[in-house]
Write an enzyme that holds these catalytic residues in place. Structure first.
Site, PDB file in Angstrom:
ATOM      1  N   LEU A  65     -10.817   2.848   0.496  1.00 24.55           N
ATOM      2  CA  LEU A  65      -9.855   1.748   0.388  1.00 24.55           C
ATOM      3  C   LEU A  65      -9.026   1.886  -0.884  1.00 24.55           C
ATOM      4  O   LEU A  65      -9.415   2.601  -1.816  1.00 24.55           O
ATOM      5  CB  LEU A  65     -10.635   0.425   0.385  1.00 24.55           C
ATOM      6  CG  LEU A  65     -11.453   0.201   1.674  1.00 24.55           C
ATOM      7  CD1 LEU A  65     -12.533  -0.856   1.468  1.00 24.55           C
ATOM      8  CD2 LEU A  65     -10.530  -0.168   2.820  1.00 24.55           C
ATOM      9  N   PRO A  66      -7.875   1.173  -0.950  1.00 27.87           N
ATOM     10  CA  PRO A  66      -6.984   1.390  -2.094  1.00 27.87           C
ATOM     11  C   PRO A  66      -7.570   0.996  -3.456  1.00 27.87           C
ATOM     12  O   PRO A  66      -7.484   1.772  -4.405  1.00 27.87           O
ATOM     13  CB  PRO A  66      -5.765   0.520  -1.752  1.00 27.87           C
ATOM     14  CG  PRO A  66      -5.787   0.358  -0.269  1.00 27.87           C
ATOM     15  CD  PRO A  66      -7.246   0.356   0.106  1.00 27.87           C
ATOM     16  N   THR A  96     -11.446   4.860  -5.284  1.00 32.49           N
ATOM     17  CA  THR A  96     -11.439   4.894  -6.750  1.00 32.49           C
ATOM     18  C   THR A  96     -11.206   3.469  -7.233  1.00 32.49           C
ATOM     19  O   THR A  96     -10.127   2.902  -7.002  1.00 32.49           O
ATOM     20  CB  THR A  96     -10.300   5.790  -7.273  1.00 32.49           C
ATOM     21  OG1 THR A  96     -10.503   7.111  -6.772  1.00 32.49           O
ATOM     22  CG2 THR A  96     -10.287   5.819  -8.792  1.00 32.49           C
ATOM     23  N   LYS A 171     -14.944   9.795 -12.533  1.00 31.70           N
ATOM     24  CA  LYS A 171     -13.595   9.917 -11.947  1.00 31.70           C
ATOM     25  C   LYS A 171     -12.528   9.483 -12.961  1.00 31.70           C
ATOM     26  O   LYS A 171     -11.514  10.156 -13.150  1.00 31.70           O
ATOM     27  CB  LYS A 171     -13.546   9.053 -10.688  1.00 31.70           C
ATOM     28  CG  LYS A 171     -12.176   8.838 -10.102  1.00 31.70           C
ATOM     29  CD  LYS A 171     -11.672  10.019  -9.326  1.00 31.70           C
ATOM     30  CE  LYS A 171     -10.246   9.781  -8.874  1.00 31.70           C
ATOM     31  NZ  LYS A 171      -9.647  10.924  -8.231  1.00 31.70           N
ATOM     32  N   LYS A 246      -2.663   3.806 -11.821  1.00 36.71           N
ATOM     33  CA  LYS A 246      -3.819   2.954 -11.484  1.00 36.71           C
ATOM     34  C   LYS A 246      -5.087   3.477 -12.178  1.00 36.71           C
ATOM     35  O   LYS A 246      -5.825   2.723 -12.806  1.00 36.71           O
ATOM     36  CB  LYS A 246      -4.016   2.946  -9.958  1.00 36.71           C
ATOM     37  CG  LYS A 246      -5.298   2.285  -9.492  1.00 36.71           C
ATOM     38  CD  LYS A 246      -5.582   2.597  -8.026  1.00 36.71           C
ATOM     39  CE  LYS A 246      -7.072   2.733  -7.802  1.00 36.71           C
ATOM     40  NZ  LYS A 246      -7.459   3.177  -6.485  1.00 36.71           N
TER      41      LYS A 246
HETATM   42  P1  NAD Z   1      -4.173   4.791   1.599  1.00 36.26           P
HETATM   43  O1  NAD Z   1      -3.446   3.536   1.213  1.00 36.26           O
HETATM   44  O2  NAD Z   1      -3.441   5.860   2.329  1.00 36.26           O
HETATM   45  O3  NAD Z   1      -5.460   4.398   2.475  1.00 36.26           O
HETATM   46  C1  NAD Z   1      -6.210   3.221   2.313  1.00 36.26           C
HETATM   47  C2  NAD Z   1      -6.402   2.606   3.686  1.00 36.26           C
HETATM   48  O4  NAD Z   1      -7.212   1.435   3.561  1.00 36.26           O
HETATM   49  C3  NAD Z   1      -5.077   2.176   4.331  1.00 36.26           C
HETATM   50  O5  NAD Z   1      -4.933   2.824   5.570  1.00 36.26           O
HETATM   51  C4  NAD Z   1      -5.223   0.663   4.480  1.00 36.26           C
HETATM   52  O6  NAD Z   1      -4.585   0.139   5.625  1.00 36.26           O
HETATM   53  C5  NAD Z   1      -6.737   0.512   4.543  1.00 36.26           C
HETATM   54  N1  NAD Z   1      -7.200  -0.841   4.215  1.00 36.26           N
HETATM   55  C6  NAD Z   1      -6.832  -1.627   3.189  1.00 36.26           C
HETATM   56  N2  NAD Z   1      -7.500  -2.801   3.238  1.00 36.26           N
HETATM   57  C7  NAD Z   1      -8.306  -2.734   4.339  1.00 36.26           C
HETATM   58  C8  NAD Z   1      -9.218  -3.650   4.947  1.00 36.26           C
HETATM   59  N3  NAD Z   1      -9.444  -4.862   4.427  1.00 36.26           N
HETATM   60  N4  NAD Z   1      -9.870  -3.263   6.059  1.00 36.26           N
HETATM   61  C9  NAD Z   1      -9.627  -2.029   6.588  1.00 36.26           C
HETATM   62  N5  NAD Z   1      -8.768  -1.120   6.082  1.00 36.26           N
HETATM   63  C10 NAD Z   1      -8.110  -1.483   4.962  1.00 36.26           C
HETATM   64  O7  NAD Z   1      -4.802   5.341   0.252  1.00 36.26           O
HETATM   65  P2  NAD Z   1      -5.426   6.806  -0.005  1.00 36.26           P
HETATM   66  O8  NAD Z   1      -4.400   7.690  -0.626  1.00 36.26           O
HETATM   67  O9  NAD Z   1      -6.168   7.251   1.216  1.00 36.26           O
HETATM   68  O10 NAD Z   1      -6.451   6.464  -1.180  1.00 36.26           O
HETATM   69  C11 NAD Z   1      -7.692   5.804  -0.921  1.00 36.26           C
HETATM   70  C12 NAD Z   1      -8.511   5.812  -2.203  1.00 36.26           C
HETATM   71  O11 NAD Z   1      -8.726   7.161  -2.605  1.00 36.26           O
HETATM   72  C13 NAD Z   1      -7.827   5.109  -3.386  1.00 36.26           C
HETATM   73  O12 NAD Z   1      -8.800   4.366  -4.091  1.00 36.26           O
HETATM   74  C14 NAD Z   1      -7.275   6.262  -4.216  1.00 36.26           C
HETATM   75  O13 NAD Z   1      -7.199   5.941  -5.595  1.00 36.26           O
HETATM   76  C15 NAD Z   1      -8.313   7.344  -3.954  1.00 36.26           C
HETATM   77  N6  NAD Z   1      -7.800   8.725  -4.088  1.00 36.26           N
HETATM   78  C16 NAD Z   1      -6.621   9.085  -3.529  1.00 36.26           C
HETATM   79  C17 NAD Z   1      -6.152  10.393  -3.679  1.00 36.26           C
HETATM   80  C18 NAD Z   1      -4.842  10.843  -3.086  1.00 36.26           C
HETATM   81  O14 NAD Z   1      -4.382  11.934  -3.429  1.00 36.26           O
HETATM   82  N7  NAD Z   1      -4.230  10.085  -2.190  1.00 36.26           N
HETATM   83  C19 NAD Z   1      -6.930  11.332  -4.393  1.00 36.26           C
HETATM   84  C20 NAD Z   1      -8.163  10.939  -4.903  1.00 36.26           C
HETATM   85  C21 NAD Z   1      -8.589   9.623  -4.746  1.00 36.26           C
END
Ligand code: NAD
Length: 297
Positions: A65-66, A96, A171, A246
């Site tokens: 999740l975000p 994260t 992290k 973030k």
């Molecule tokens: P993203 O926004 O693409 O995905 C998050 C998903 O969670 C979305 O599809 C959203 O609709 C869903 N969501 C939100 N609230 C929800 C709820 N209540 N119920 C169900 N689904 C829900 O984000 P991401 O890029 O996949 O990142 C996810 C996590 O991974 C974050 O914490 C980010 O910091 C971490 N991260 C991301 C990256 C990257 O390169 N994108 C790298 C390392 C870590």
């Protein structure tokens, strides 16, 4: 093979869920964004209409999740994971988030009789797709050993960092190093440009000398030396500047709460805030070199 409930099939969660299915696990998926959930179903997941439905029959629950407040909502709500998961389910949060949320949700899970791990990742969307993520894991040893085969289906480097929340600690420390080193590498290239030193020549020297680091060797912020780096596609993310900001805020909040002196982390946060406020939040974090060069406000 495990029955997995996967919540949050976005940029990272989508490919992670696909790798679990490729390894033979059964994945039931839920996301509030309908097109993303549809994509997971098309890739072979079973559709769930709610968090409750997603986890009811799961042996393992994975969330991606975000931010911290999404994790609190999904785990602690009336129809959330803790009230809906079956006895013996193992909960793994790969988002994260801040250490305090990670530790308080893990404590609530423990009160509900459920084991929980924080397992944030490094490696970006490319790593999620290739199944080569690094997992930094906090929680009990037994739970870690139970999770390991699943994490190995999504990643290559799996490190147990200690008790609850310690995955998040690793992290944020890692990403603070990355932000500081990316700004340093950017400054060096901009100085080289002013001095009339070719990008490739600086790369050839520094990538094998004492200036080498991941930001330079694997993610070079100028086009040319590392063909896979976002600099070669106009800084299309990759890892967005928003996400980096973030993570830097998480690190600075933790540094203040726990009394650590992190002056460069603080400057890195201020520079990334400027970059994001200039409208570049959705571009790759390595694009900050353009602000250093004076091409962005
Ligand atoms: P993203 O926004 O693409 O995905 C998050 C998903 O969670 C979305 O599809 C959203 O609709 C869903 N969501 C939100 N609230 C929800 C709820 N209540 N119920 C169900 N689904 C829900 O984000 P991401 O890029 O996949 O990142 C996810 C996590 O991974 C974050 O914490 C980010 O910091 C971490 N991260 C991301 C990256 C990257 O390169 N994108 C790298 C390392 C870590």
């Amino acid at each position: 093979m495990a029955r997995i409930g996967f919540i949050g099939v976005g940029k990272m969660g989508g490919p992670m869920a696909r790798n679990l299915m490729k390894a033979g696990h059964t994945v039931t998926a839920f996301d509030i964004a309908a097109p993303l959930l549809d994509a997971a179903i098309e890739a072979g997941a079973v559709r769930a209409a709610s968090v409750r439905e997603c986890v009811a029959d799961a042996e393992i629950v994975i969330t991606m999740l975000p931010a911290g407040h999404h994790v609190r909502d999904v785990y602690l709500a009336d129809e959330g994971v803790l009230k809906s998961a079956g006895a013996g389910a193992l909960l793994i949060d790969c988002s994260t988030i801040d250490v305090e949320t990670a530790r308080s949700v893990a404590a609530a899970a423990s009160e509900a009789g459920l084991e929980m791990l924080d397992a944030p990742v490094s490696g970006g969307v490319g790593g999620a797709e290739a199944g080569t993520l690094t997992f930094m894991v906090g929680g009990a040893e037994g739970a870690f050993e139970r999770a390991r085969p699943l994490l190995e289906a999504m990643g290559r480097n799996i490190v147990h960092c200690g008790g609850a929340g310690n995955g998040q600690c690793a992290k944020m420390c890692n990403n603070m190093i990355l932000a500081i080193s990316m700004i340093g590498v950017g400054e060096a290239f901009v100085l080289a440009e002013k001095l009339g030193l070719d990008h490739q020549k600086l790369f050839d020297v520094s990538s094998t000398a004492s200036g080498q680091c991941w930001a330079l060797n694997s993610y070079c912020p100028v086009p040319g030396p590392v063909p896979s780096s976002p600099a070669n596609r106009d800084y299309q993310a990759g890892f967005t500047a928003d996400m980096m900001l973030k993570d830097l805020r998480l690190a600075q909040n933790a540094a203040q709460s726990f009394g650590a002196s992190t002056p460069l982390g603080s400057v890195a946060q201020a520079l990334y805030a400027m970059y994001v406020n200039g409208g570049e939040g959705s571009t790759d974090f390595s694009g900050i070199i353009r602000m250093i060069r004076g091409e962005r406000s």
